[in-house]
Design a protein around this motif. Structure first.
Motif, PDB file in Angstrom:
ATOM      1  N   ALA A 210      10.926  10.641  14.185  1.00 30.01           N
ATOM      2  CA  ALA A 210       9.565  10.148  14.369  1.00 30.01           C
ATOM      3  C   ALA A 210       8.693  10.499  13.168  1.00 30.01           C
ATOM      4  N   LEU A 211       8.806  11.742  12.693  1.00 30.78           N
ATOM      5  CA  LEU A 211       8.032  12.140  11.520  1.00 30.78           C
ATOM      6  C   LEU A 211       8.458  11.367  10.279  1.00 30.78           C
ATOM      7  N   GLN A 212       9.776  11.149  10.151  1.00 30.44           N
ATOM      8  CA  GLN A 212      10.281  10.417   8.991  1.00 30.44           C
ATOM      9  C   GLN A 212       9.767   8.971   8.973  1.00 30.44           C
ATOM     10  N   PHE A 213       9.882   8.294  10.117  1.00 28.99           N
ATOM     11  CA  PHE A 213       9.452   6.900  10.168  1.00 28.99           C
ATOM     12  C   PHE A 213       7.940   6.780  10.013  1.00 28.99           C
ATOM     13  N   MET A 214       7.191   7.717  10.592  1.00 29.99           N
ATOM     14  CA  MET A 214       5.744   7.703  10.425  1.00 29.99           C
ATOM     15  C   MET A 214       5.388   7.831   8.947  1.00 29.99           C
ATOM     16  N   ALA A 215       6.014   8.812   8.269  1.00 25.69           N
ATOM     17  CA  ALA A 215       5.735   9.023   6.845  1.00 25.69           C
ATOM     18  C   ALA A 215       6.150   7.812   6.014  1.00 25.69           C
ATOM     19  N   TYR A 216       7.320   7.240   6.334  1.00 26.72           N
ATOM     20  CA  TYR A 216       7.823   6.077   5.600  1.00 26.72           C
ATOM     21  C   TYR A 216       6.862   4.891   5.736  1.00 26.72           C
ATOM     22  N   GLU A 217       6.417   4.621   6.959  1.00 25.78           N
ATOM     23  CA  GLU A 217       5.514   3.490   7.191  1.00 25.78           C
ATOM     24  C   GLU A 217       4.162   3.723   6.501  1.00 25.78           C
ATOM     25  N   GLU A 218       3.646   4.949   6.591  1.00 26.60           N
ATOM     26  CA  GLU A 218       2.355   5.232   5.982  1.00 26.60           C
ATOM     27  C   GLU A 218       2.435   5.162   4.457  1.00 26.60           C
ATOM     28  N   LEU A 219       3.533   5.665   3.886  1.00 21.78           N
ATOM     29  CA  LEU A 219       3.701   5.598   2.436  1.00 21.78           C
ATOM     30  C   LEU A 219       3.776   4.143   1.967  1.00 21.78           C
ATOM     31  N   LYS A 220       4.557   3.325   2.679  1.00 18.18           N
ATOM     32  CA  LYS A 220       4.661   1.910   2.306  1.00 18.18           C
ATOM     33  C   LYS A 220       3.310   1.219   2.414  1.00 18.18           C
ATOM     34  N   ASP A 222       0.207   2.516   2.360  1.00 19.16           N
ATOM     35  CA  ASP A 222      -0.757   2.980   1.366  1.00 19.16           C
ATOM     36  C   ASP A 222      -0.397   2.462  -0.030  1.00 19.16           C
ATOM     37  N   TYR A 223       0.910   2.433  -0.312  1.00 20.08           N
ATOM     38  CA  TYR A 223       1.331   1.951  -1.635  1.00 20.08           C
ATOM     39  C   TYR A 223       1.025   0.462  -1.795  1.00 20.08           C
ATOM     40  N   ASN A 224       1.285  -0.321  -0.738  1.00 18.18           N
ATOM     41  CA  ASN A 224       0.985  -1.751  -0.813  1.00 18.18           C
ATOM     42  C   ASN A 224      -0.522  -1.998  -0.842  1.00 18.18           C
ATOM     43  N   ALA A 225      -1.291  -1.143  -0.173  1.00 18.92           N
ATOM     44  CA  ALA A 225      -2.744  -1.262  -0.255  1.00 18.92           C
ATOM     45  C   ALA A 225      -3.217  -0.992  -1.682  1.00 18.92           C
ATOM     46  N   TYR A 226      -2.594  -0.007  -2.325  1.00 17.11           N
ATOM     47  CA  TYR A 226      -2.913   0.294  -3.730  1.00 17.11           C
ATOM     48  C   TYR A 226      -2.578  -0.901  -4.625  1.00 17.11           C
ATOM     49  N   ARG A 227      -1.481  -1.606  -4.292  1.00 21.05           N
ATOM     50  CA  ARG A 227      -1.099  -2.800  -5.074  1.00 21.05           C
ATOM     51  C   ARG A 227      -1.870  -4.043  -4.649  1.00 21.05           C
ATOM     52  N   LYS A 228      -2.728  -3.888  -3.607  1.00 24.24           N
ATOM     53  CA  LYS A 228      -3.508  -5.007  -3.057  1.00 24.24           C
ATOM     54  C   LYS A 228      -2.589  -6.109  -2.523  1.00 24.24           C
ATOM     55  N   LYS A 229      -1.551  -5.660  -1.769  1.00 25.61           N
ATOM     56  CA  LYS A 229      -0.627  -6.591  -1.132  1.00 25.61           C
ATOM     57  C   LYS A 229      -0.559  -6.289   0.359  1.00 25.61           C
ATOM     58  N   GLN A 230       0.080  -7.196   1.116  1.00 30.90           N
ATOM     59  CA  GLN A 230       0.226  -6.985   2.549  1.00 30.90           C
ATOM     60  C   GLN A 230       1.068  -5.740   2.806  1.00 30.90           C
ATOM     61  N   ASN A 236      10.733  -3.055  -4.582  1.00 32.81           N
ATOM     62  CA  ASN A 236      12.011  -3.048  -5.289  1.00 32.81           C
ATOM     63  C   ASN A 236      12.836  -1.844  -4.845  1.00 32.81           C
ATOM     64  N   PRO A 237      14.146  -1.820  -5.146  1.00 32.29           N
ATOM     65  CA  PRO A 237      15.005  -0.724  -4.657  1.00 32.29           C
ATOM     66  C   PRO A 237      14.504   0.667  -5.021  1.00 32.29           C
ATOM     67  N   LEU A 238      13.994   0.851  -6.249  1.00 36.07           N
ATOM     68  CA  LEU A 238      13.513   2.172  -6.651  1.00 36.07           C
ATOM     69  C   LEU A 238      12.319   2.607  -5.805  1.00 36.07           C
ATOM     70  N   GLU A 239      11.453   1.669  -5.471  1.00 36.29           N
ATOM     71  CA  GLU A 239      10.290   1.996  -4.633  1.00 36.29           C
ATOM     72  C   GLU A 239      10.726   2.347  -3.217  1.00 36.29           C
ATOM     73  N   TYR A 240      11.702   1.608  -2.661  1.00 37.82           N
ATOM     74  CA  TYR A 240      12.230   1.962  -1.336  1.00 37.82           C
ATOM     75  C   TYR A 240      12.867   3.350  -1.369  1.00 37.82           C
ATOM     76  N   ILE A 241      13.608   3.648  -2.434  1.00 40.50           N
ATOM     77  CA  ILE A 241      14.269   4.950  -2.563  1.00 40.50           C
ATOM     78  C   ILE A 241      13.228   6.069  -2.589  1.00 40.50           C
ATOM     79  N   THR A 242      12.146   5.862  -3.342  1.00 48.19           N
ATOM     80  CA  THR A 242      11.102   6.884  -3.433  1.00 48.19           C
ATOM     81  C   THR A 242      10.450   7.136  -2.079  1.00 48.19           C
ATOM     82  N   MET A 243      10.100   6.052  -1.379  1.00 45.73           N
ATOM     83  CA  MET A 243       9.476   6.201  -0.053  1.00 45.73           C
ATOM     84  C   MET A 243      10.417   6.893   0.928  1.00 45.73           C
ATOM     85  N   ALA A 244      11.691   6.495   0.907  1.00 48.05           N
ATOM     86  CA  ALA A 244      12.665   7.080   1.823  1.00 48.05           C
ATOM     87  C   ALA A 244      12.884   8.563   1.526  1.00 48.05           C
TER      88      ALA A 244
END
Length: 323
Positions: A210-220, A222-230, A236-244
């Motif tokens: 639960a903590l892992q998925f919460m952190a993963y979803e929040e990181l994704k 916030d990062y997409n908000a920073y990129r001004k995307k949905q 990309n794979p490196l970004e997924y790896i970093t979030m995971a």
């Protein structure tokens, strides 16, 4: 919020069409299952199997360190490399992959079911809403998915632990010949309760996912908000790896002791009178560090395993959904 009538309002009440009866609300369970996607199951299963096959030897090392409570029958290891080298010298590659069958079944089923239930619960919670789920809602969705997954997969994890903790290099002296033999013997000798050893600390362990998925979803998000995307925009794979990796490190550091407790309850070489007995004896004999035994090999295994799983999951699920 909708300004329409509440379900069950009487005919003729404000907001009701004259002479019509309001339709009964759809059952919650039916609504929940309307959101299940087989693509999530297949994608999660693919990720779990791929990461398990790549990193099972480190899982074996982690479990052997987690149960190292000083019993004479256990081999003594001074480091991760010493443990892997000792197993290799005594049993070869087969020894390093001892218990891999239930691990593949367990990891594949667990990740597949987890994503399956998690995405269904998440979609159910978002039904009819325009706003994103909060961190707490992600946490509760992942916890619910974890409990349902554990109920179905706990027997597989018991057999994996038993197989990994067979120390003899002579196959004829080993208690279990494989996964199905272990399942049959445990059920015959210990009943259903034997297959659900470690279930209670496993329930605590759902907090890990639960903590892992919460952190993963929040990181994704916030990062997409920073990129001004949905919030669900593809990375990309490196970004997924970093979030995971970041979400896994957060979850492991928060919840690791339950894994030690669970492994010790499932171990066939020692007997405990429940979870509190494990906690008391571990604290008395080994102190605080006893609750964190095997954490380093666990981090070396689960961090890349999580990265592999999430990258495979995200790409396979998008491929299947697109098709």
């Amino acid at each position: 919020m909708s300004s329409g009538p509440a379900p069950g309002s009487a005919p003729g009440s404000p907001g009701s069409a004259p002479g019509s009866s309001p339709a009964p609300p759809a059952p919650s369970l039916r609504r929940l299952f309307s959101h299940v996607r087989v693509e999530s199951l297949l994608a999660g299963l693919s990720g779990g199997v791929a990461s398990t096959l790549a990193l099972h030897p480190l899982d074996l090392v982690k479990i052997r360190f987690a149960v190292s409570d000083g019993l004479d029958l256990r081999p003594k290891y001074t480091s991760i490399l010493h443990c892997m080298r000792s197993v290799w010298q005594q049993e070869g590659l087969r020894g390093l992959y001892q218990g891999v069958t239930p691990n593949v079944w367990g990891a594949g089923a667990s990740w597949g079911l987890y994503f399956f239930f998690y995405n269904a619960i998440k979609a159910y919670r978002r039904e009819g809403r325009e706003t994103e789920l909060s961190a707490g809602e992600h946490l509760l969705s992942a916890a619910g998915a974890g409990v349902m997954t554990l109920c179905l997969t706990n027997p597989i994890w018991v057999t994996k632990t038993r197989l990994v903790l067979q120390y003899s290099s002579d196959p004829s002296r080993k208690q279990y010949s494989g996964m199905m033999d272990a399942l049959a013997q445990i059920y015959r000798r210990e009943g259903l309760a034997g297959l659900y050893r470690g279930f209670v600390p496993g329930l605590f362990g759902t907090s890990h996912g639960a903590l892992q998925f919460m952190a993963y979803e929040e990181l994704k998000r916030d990062y997409n908000a920073y990129r001004k995307k949905q919030s669900d925009a593809k990375l990309n794979p490196l970004e997924y790896i970093t979030m995971a990796a970041l979400s896994k490190l957060f979850a492991v550091s928060s919840t690791y002791p339950y894994q030690v407790m669970r492994a010790r309850l499932q171990d066939q070489h020692n007997t405990y009178d429940g979870l509190m007995d494990v906690i008391r004896r571990t604290w008395r004999n080994e102190g605080l560090l006893g609750f964190y035994k095997g954490m380093v090999p666990n981090l070396l295994r689960v961090t890349p395993a999580c990265c592999i799983t999430f990258v495979v999951y995200e790409n396979v699920s998008r491929f299947l959904l697109d098709r």
